[in-house]
Structure formats: C-alpha cells, structure tokens
Enzyme design. Structure first.
Site, PDB file in Angstrom:
ATOM      1  N   ASP A 132     -71.214 118.756  21.673  1.00 31.65           N
ATOM      2  CA  ASP A 132     -70.103 118.210  20.898  1.00 31.65           C
ATOM      3  C   ASP A 132     -69.620 119.284  19.944  1.00 31.65           C
ATOM      4  O   ASP A 132     -70.409 120.145  19.525  1.00 31.65           O
ATOM      5  CB  ASP A 132     -70.548 116.972  20.110  1.00 31.65           C
ATOM      6  N   ASP A 148     -65.431 112.885  25.593  1.00 34.30           N
ATOM      7  CA  ASP A 148     -65.389 111.669  24.782  1.00 34.30           C
ATOM      8  C   ASP A 148     -63.954 111.191  24.566  1.00 34.30           C
ATOM      9  O   ASP A 148     -63.685 109.986  24.556  1.00 34.30           O
ATOM     10  CB  ASP A 148     -66.053 111.905  23.424  1.00 34.30           C
TER      11      ASP A 148
END
EC number: 3.4.23.36
Length: 178
Positions: A132, A148
């Site tokens: 991330d 995401d």
C-alpha cells in the site's frame, strides 16, 4: 409452434462478447498499473515517505499490509487472498452465466473488482503482504493502493448498475384495466 431460439440467443451472446472485452481491457490496464506502482513503491523501506506530503491531502508512503483495512484480520494474508479469488470468480460467473445480458456498466464494475482483487491476491500469494502507498492525511483512513481503488469503485458501480437494471414491480407499473 416452436420458437426460433437462434435469434433469442444472439443478443446474450453479443452481450457476453461485449462484456468480456470490457472486462479484459479493464483488467489488463488496471492490473498492469497496480502491479507497476506496487513494484515501484516496494523498492523503498517500509514506512518511507516516497513523495509528499501534498498539502494536507495525502502523501505516498510504503506500507506492507498483511491484513485488511484498519488492521482487521492482521496476518490472515493467505485467507484474504483466497477470499479475493473467490469473490472474483463469483462476480465473473454472475456476469457471464447468471446475467448474460448485463449492462456495460456491470461489466466495467466487475472488471474493476476483478483487477483489484487479482492485484491484491498476487501480492498476498507472492509476497505475503499487500503493498500500500496512498496515505490520506485529511482523514483517519487506511493506506491503500490502485487495486483498492478498483475494488471500491467497482463495488459502488456494481450496486448502481444493479439498481438501474432492477425491473419495475407490478405495483409500480400497474397494467391498465380492460
């Protein structure tokens, strides 16, 4: 009298082909972008701010996530990877088998979710974590990635497409009295 099923099957077949092309293009583009950005950010040590902050909006910081958002299911990376693959499979069955006449919007939605789910599953199985890197600064929100964004936007579009395709009930469109 026997109905001509050839004409009745042509439309769903054409819809499946159109939707298949839409899903394929979205998966290739989004999955490629997702994997390229993750490979770039994964070069930096965990916790490194790679860019920013950009005002009080966001910064780009490398994080290795072994769970779900907000620290839920921390360490359950394999289970979450399997769940991602299962959700993608169910959505593809929905689009191509259960709803062969689904709208292009449904195909876009499924393509986004599929690309995001596959992207995060690749990380989970190959790396043992998800990379991330987008960290919002203006709100308490988990660090996230391109996959995401695809999953979130895809689910919103899928719900919207299902609401727009919902057939009117008999009470909403009463037949005129004879």
């Amino acid at each position: 009298m026997i109905a001509d099923t050839g004409a009745s099957q042509t439309a769903p077949r054409a819809h499946r082909a159109r939707n298949g092309a839409i899903v394929a293009v979205i998966v290739v583009l989004l999955l490629g972008t997702d994997q390229a950005t993750k490979a770039f950010f994964n070069q930096f040590p965990v916790g490194s701010v790679v860019a920013g902050p950009f005002g009080d909006i966001l910064c780009l910081r490398t994080v290795h996530n072994t769970g779900a958002a907000w620290g839920m299911m921390d360490g359950a990376t394999v289970l979450l990877g399997v769940l991602s693959v299962a959700v993608v499979a169910v959505l593809l069955v929905f689009l191509f088998v259960l709803a062969p006449d689904a709208s292009p919007l449904s195909a876009v939605a499924v393509g986004l979710v599929a690309a995001g789910g596959i992207g995060n599953a690749i990380d989970r199985f190959a790396l043992g974590y998800v990379v991330d890197f987008i960290q919002p600064l203006f709100i308490d929100f988990p660090v996230f990635n391109v996959a995401d964004i695809g999953v979130t936007c895809g689910f919103v579009l899928l719900v919207l497409s299902l609401l727009l395709q919902r057939p009117a009930s008999d009470s909403e469109n009463p037949e005129p009295a004879n």
